[in-house]
Design an enzyme around this catalytic site. Structure first.
Site, PDB file in Angstrom:
ATOM      1  N   ILE A 127       0.857  -1.190   0.000  1.00 19.52           N
ATOM      2  CA  ILE A 127       0.000   0.000   0.000  1.00 19.52           C
ATOM      3  C   ILE A 127       0.890   1.237   0.000  1.00 19.52           C
ATOM      4  CG2 ILE A 127      -1.845   1.238   1.185  1.00 19.52           C
ATOM      5  CD1 ILE A 127      -2.729  -1.347   2.463  1.00 19.52           C
ATOM      6  N   ASP A 128       0.817   1.994  -1.080  1.00 20.05           N
ATOM      7  CA  ASP A 128       1.571   3.245  -1.197  1.00 20.05           C
ATOM      8  C   ASP A 128       0.644   4.401  -0.819  1.00 20.05           C
ATOM      9  OD1 ASP A 128       3.721   1.775  -2.173  1.00 20.05           O
ATOM     10  OD2 ASP A 128       3.115   2.059  -4.268  1.00 20.05           O
ATOM     11  N   VAL A 129       1.111   5.220   0.096  1.00 17.37           N
ATOM     12  CA  VAL A 129       0.242   6.259   0.666  1.00 17.37           C
ATOM     13  C   VAL A 129       0.916   7.624   0.557  1.00 17.37           C
ATOM     14  CG1 VAL A 129      -0.940   7.047   2.761  1.00 17.37           C
ATOM     15  CG2 VAL A 129      -0.735   4.597   2.286  1.00 17.37           C
TER      16      VAL A 129
END
Length: 254
Positions: A127-129
Protein backbone atom coordinates in the site's frame (compact mmCIF):
# COMPACT_ATOMS: atom_id res chain seq x y z
CA UNK A 1 14.90 -11.70 22.72
CA UNK A 2 12.37 -10.32 20.28
CA UNK A 3 13.73 -10.44 16.75
CA UNK A 4 12.36 -7.86 14.32
CA UNK A 5 12.78 -8.40 10.61
CA UNK A 6 14.92 -5.82 8.80
CA UNK A 7 14.36 -6.09 5.07
CA UNK A 8 16.23 -4.52 2.13
CA UNK A 9 13.65 -3.37 -0.43
CA UNK A 10 15.14 -3.28 -3.93
CA UNK A 11 13.50 -1.48 -6.84
CA UNK A 12 14.06 -2.66 -10.41
CA UNK A 13 13.61 -0.61 -13.55
CA UNK A 14 14.29 -2.17 -16.95
CA UNK A 15 16.41 -4.87 -15.34
CA UNK A 16 18.62 -2.54 -13.30
CA UNK A 17 18.51 -1.69 -9.63
CA UNK A 18 17.34 1.89 -9.01
CA UNK A 19 16.42 4.13 -6.10
CA UNK A 20 13.99 7.01 -6.05
CA UNK A 21 13.09 10.04 -4.01
CA UNK A 22 9.35 10.29 -3.40
CA UNK A 23 8.88 7.75 -6.23
CA UNK A 24 10.64 10.10 -8.70
CA UNK A 25 14.15 10.82 -9.97
CA UNK A 26 15.18 7.18 -10.20
CA UNK A 27 18.93 6.66 -9.99
CA UNK A 28 20.68 3.54 -11.25
CA UNK A 29 22.57 1.89 -8.42
CA UNK A 30 23.64 -1.50 -9.78
CA UNK A 31 22.75 -5.05 -10.73
CA UNK A 32 20.04 -6.74 -8.64
CA UNK A 33 21.73 -10.15 -8.54
CA UNK A 34 24.98 -8.63 -7.28
CA UNK A 35 22.99 -6.75 -4.65
CA UNK A 36 21.26 -9.95 -3.53
CA UNK A 37 24.64 -11.69 -3.21
CA UNK A 38 25.94 -8.86 -1.01
CA UNK A 39 22.86 -8.97 1.22
CA UNK A 40 23.37 -12.75 1.50
CA UNK A 41 26.87 -12.15 2.84
CA UNK A 42 25.65 -9.48 5.24
CA UNK A 43 22.97 -11.77 6.68
CA UNK A 44 19.80 -9.89 5.73
CA UNK A 45 16.61 -11.43 7.17
CA UNK A 46 14.56 -11.22 3.97
CA UNK A 47 14.61 -9.29 0.75
CA UNK A 48 11.90 -7.59 -1.31
CA UNK A 49 12.25 -7.09 -5.06
CA UNK A 50 9.80 -4.70 -6.74
CA UNK A 51 9.86 -4.29 -10.52
CA UNK A 52 8.30 -0.92 -11.33
CA UNK A 53 8.46 -1.53 -15.08
CA UNK A 54 6.74 -4.91 -15.04
CA UNK A 55 3.28 -3.37 -15.12
CA UNK A 56 3.54 -3.05 -18.89
CA UNK A 57 4.83 -6.54 -19.72
CA UNK A 58 4.23 -8.70 -16.65
CA UNK A 59 6.81 -10.34 -14.40
CA UNK A 60 10.04 -11.57 -16.02
CA UNK A 61 9.70 -15.05 -14.53
CA UNK A 62 13.07 -16.26 -15.85
CA UNK A 63 14.90 -13.28 -14.38
CA UNK A 64 13.08 -13.61 -11.07
CA UNK A 65 13.99 -17.30 -10.86
CA UNK A 66 17.63 -16.35 -11.45
CA UNK A 67 17.48 -13.84 -8.61
CA UNK A 68 15.65 -16.30 -6.32
CA UNK A 69 18.30 -18.95 -6.97
CA UNK A 70 20.94 -16.56 -5.60
CA UNK A 71 18.96 -15.50 -2.53
CA UNK A 72 19.79 -17.47 0.62
CA UNK A 73 16.98 -15.68 2.45
CA UNK A 74 13.19 -15.46 1.92
CA UNK A 75 12.48 -13.47 -1.23
CA UNK A 76 9.34 -11.45 -1.92
CA UNK A 77 8.57 -10.23 -5.42
CA UNK A 78 6.14 -7.62 -6.71
CA UNK A 79 5.48 -6.00 -10.07
CA UNK A 80 3.11 -6.67 -12.95
CA UNK A 81 1.31 -9.60 -11.34
CA UNK A 82 -2.16 -9.81 -12.85
CA UNK A 83 -3.11 -13.49 -12.75
CA UNK A 84 -3.19 -16.49 -10.44
CA UNK A 85 -1.05 -18.38 -12.93
CA UNK A 86 1.73 -15.80 -12.51
CA UNK A 87 1.47 -16.19 -8.73
CA UNK A 88 1.82 -19.96 -9.14
CA UNK A 89 4.87 -19.56 -11.40
CA UNK A 90 6.53 -17.20 -8.92
CA UNK A 91 5.90 -19.42 -5.88
CA UNK A 92 7.10 -22.56 -7.66
CA UNK A 93 10.06 -20.56 -9.00
CA UNK A 94 11.44 -19.86 -5.54
CA UNK A 95 9.60 -16.72 -4.45
CA UNK A 96 8.31 -17.06 -0.88
CA UNK A 97 5.85 -14.16 -0.99
CA UNK A 98 4.22 -12.30 -3.84
CA UNK A 99 3.58 -8.59 -3.46
CA UNK A 100 0.46 -7.11 -5.03
CA UNK A 101 -0.09 -3.38 -5.39
CA UNK A 102 -1.97 -1.95 -8.37
CA UNK A 103 -3.73 -5.20 -9.17
CA UNK A 104 -4.72 -5.81 -5.57
CA UNK A 105 -6.75 -2.63 -6.03
CA UNK A 106 -7.98 -3.17 -9.58
CA UNK A 107 -8.61 -6.92 -9.45
CA UNK A 108 -10.37 -7.47 -6.19
CA UNK A 109 -10.38 -11.26 -6.57
CA UNK A 110 -6.64 -11.66 -7.10
CA UNK A 111 -5.69 -11.38 -3.42
CA UNK A 112 -8.33 -13.97 -2.51
CA UNK A 113 -7.26 -16.33 -5.31
CA UNK A 114 -3.61 -16.02 -4.35
CA UNK A 115 -4.35 -16.65 -0.67
CA UNK A 116 -6.39 -19.75 -1.49
CA UNK A 117 -3.53 -21.13 -3.57
CA UNK A 118 -0.47 -20.21 -1.53
CA UNK A 119 -1.90 -19.26 1.86
CA UNK A 120 -2.25 -15.78 3.30
CA UNK A 121 1.31 -15.89 4.62
CA UNK A 122 2.52 -15.75 1.01
CA UNK A 123 0.35 -12.83 -0.11
CA UNK A 124 1.58 -9.33 0.69
CA UNK A 125 -0.39 -6.27 -0.34
CA UNK A 126 1.79 -3.23 -0.89
CA UNK A 127 0.00 0.00 0.00
CA UNK A 128 1.57 3.24 -1.20
CA UNK A 129 0.24 6.26 0.67
CA UNK A 130 0.60 9.98 0.15
CA UNK A 131 -0.99 12.99 1.80
CA UNK A 132 -3.23 15.11 -0.41
CA UNK A 133 -3.46 18.89 -0.49
CA UNK A 134 -5.61 18.83 2.65
CA UNK A 135 -3.21 16.58 4.57
CA UNK A 136 -5.40 13.48 4.27
CA UNK A 137 -3.78 10.13 3.59
CA UNK A 138 -4.78 8.50 0.30
CA UNK A 139 -3.86 5.23 -1.41
CA UNK A 140 -1.91 5.59 -4.64
CA UNK A 141 -1.33 2.92 -7.31
CA UNK A 142 0.58 2.60 -10.60
CA UNK A 143 3.97 3.45 -9.09
CA UNK A 144 2.48 6.27 -7.10
CA UNK A 145 1.11 8.12 -10.11
CA UNK A 146 -2.62 7.56 -9.57
CA UNK A 147 -4.60 8.69 -6.56
CA UNK A 148 -7.36 6.17 -5.87
CA UNK A 149 -9.06 8.49 -3.39
CA UNK A 150 -9.23 5.51 -1.02
CA UNK A 151 -8.61 5.90 2.70
CA UNK A 152 -5.64 3.64 3.60
CA UNK A 153 -7.23 2.35 6.82
CA UNK A 154 -10.36 1.16 5.06
CA UNK A 155 -8.30 -0.23 2.20
CA UNK A 156 -5.97 -2.11 4.54
CA UNK A 157 -8.94 -3.67 6.33
CA UNK A 158 -10.45 -4.73 2.98
CA UNK A 159 -7.31 -6.43 1.66
CA UNK A 160 -6.84 -8.30 4.93
CA UNK A 161 -10.42 -9.57 4.71
CA UNK A 162 -9.64 -10.63 1.12
CA UNK A 163 -6.69 -12.70 2.31
CA UNK A 164 -3.57 -10.56 2.58
CA UNK A 165 -1.26 -11.95 5.24
CA UNK A 166 1.01 -8.94 5.42
CA UNK A 167 1.00 -5.27 4.42
CA UNK A 168 4.00 -3.47 2.99
CA UNK A 169 3.20 0.13 3.89
CA UNK A 170 5.17 2.78 2.02
CA UNK A 171 4.99 6.52 2.55
CA UNK A 172 5.54 8.16 -0.83
CA UNK A 173 6.23 11.48 0.90
CA UNK A 174 9.12 9.97 2.87
CA UNK A 175 10.53 7.59 0.22
CA UNK A 176 14.25 8.15 -0.27
CA UNK A 177 14.35 11.27 1.88
CA UNK A 178 16.21 9.84 4.92
CA UNK A 179 13.67 11.80 6.96
CA UNK A 180 12.44 8.85 9.02
CA UNK A 181 9.30 6.76 8.73
CA UNK A 182 5.83 8.27 8.78
CA UNK A 183 5.04 7.00 12.25
CA UNK A 184 1.53 8.46 12.33
CA UNK A 185 0.64 6.44 9.23
CA UNK A 186 2.24 3.30 10.65
CA UNK A 187 0.24 3.67 13.87
CA UNK A 188 -3.03 4.20 12.03
CA UNK A 189 -2.67 1.12 9.85
CA UNK A 190 -1.06 -1.27 12.34
CA UNK A 191 -3.75 -0.51 14.92
CA UNK A 192 -6.48 -1.23 12.37
CA UNK A 193 -5.46 -4.66 11.08
CA UNK A 194 -4.38 -7.94 12.64
CA UNK A 195 -1.62 -8.84 10.19
CA UNK A 196 2.04 -7.75 10.21
CA UNK A 197 2.69 -4.26 8.85
CA UNK A 198 6.10 -3.71 7.26
CA UNK A 199 7.06 -0.04 7.47
CA UNK A 200 8.78 1.44 4.43
CA UNK A 201 9.90 4.86 3.25
CA UNK A 202 12.30 7.29 4.90
CA UNK A 203 14.57 5.22 7.16
CA UNK A 204 18.09 6.49 7.73
CA UNK A 205 19.09 5.10 11.14
CA UNK A 206 18.30 2.21 13.45
CA UNK A 207 16.63 4.75 15.72
CA UNK A 208 14.09 5.21 12.92
CA UNK A 209 13.47 1.45 13.12
CA UNK A 210 12.85 1.74 16.85
CA UNK A 211 10.31 4.54 16.37
CA UNK A 212 8.46 2.56 13.69
CA UNK A 213 8.19 -0.52 15.91
CA UNK A 214 7.04 1.65 18.82
CA UNK A 215 4.23 2.80 16.53
CA UNK A 216 3.17 -0.71 15.60
CA UNK A 217 5.38 -1.89 12.75
CA UNK A 218 6.14 -5.62 12.84
CA UNK A 219 9.07 -5.36 10.42
CA UNK A 220 11.16 -2.66 8.76
CA UNK A 221 11.99 -2.20 5.10
CA UNK A 222 14.55 0.21 3.70
CA UNK A 223 16.13 0.94 0.36
CA UNK A 224 18.22 4.12 0.29
CA UNK A 225 19.58 3.46 3.78
CA UNK A 226 21.13 0.22 2.52
CA UNK A 227 22.45 1.38 -0.87
CA UNK A 228 23.64 4.96 -0.31
CA UNK A 229 26.38 6.33 1.92
CA UNK A 230 27.25 9.89 2.86
CA UNK A 231 25.77 13.28 1.97
CA UNK A 232 26.46 12.81 -1.73
CA UNK A 233 24.53 9.53 -1.85
CA UNK A 234 27.48 7.46 -3.04
CA UNK A 235 26.41 3.92 -3.91
CA UNK A 236 27.65 1.43 -1.33
CA UNK A 237 25.52 -1.50 -0.20
CA UNK A 238 25.43 -1.97 3.55
CA UNK A 239 23.36 -3.71 6.20
CA UNK A 240 23.53 -3.45 10.00
CA UNK A 241 25.54 -6.12 11.76
CA UNK A 242 23.74 -8.64 13.95
CA UNK A 243 25.39 -7.15 17.04
CA UNK A 244 24.30 -3.63 16.08
CA UNK A 245 20.70 -4.74 15.50
CA UNK A 246 20.70 -6.65 18.78
CA UNK A 247 22.10 -3.75 20.79
CA UNK A 248 20.11 -0.90 19.22
CA UNK A 249 16.87 -2.58 18.14
CA UNK A 250 16.10 -6.06 19.47
CA UNK A 251 17.07 -5.43 23.09
CA UNK A 252 15.12 -2.17 23.09
CA UNK A 253 11.93 -4.25 23.07
CA UNK A 254 12.92 -6.79 25.72
Amino acid sequence: MKRIRVIPCLLIQNGGLVKSIKFKDHKYVGDPINAVKIFNEKGADEIVILDRTANLKGPDITKIKDIASEAFMPLSYGGGITTLDQIKQLITGGVEKVVLNTNAFKKKGLVREGARYAGSQSIVVSIDVKKNFFGKYKVFIENGTKNTGQDPIEYAKAVVVAGAGEILLTSIDMDGTFGGFDCELIHQISSSVNVPVVASGGASTIQDFVKAVENGASALAAGSMFVFQGPHRAVLISYPSESELKEKLFLHFN
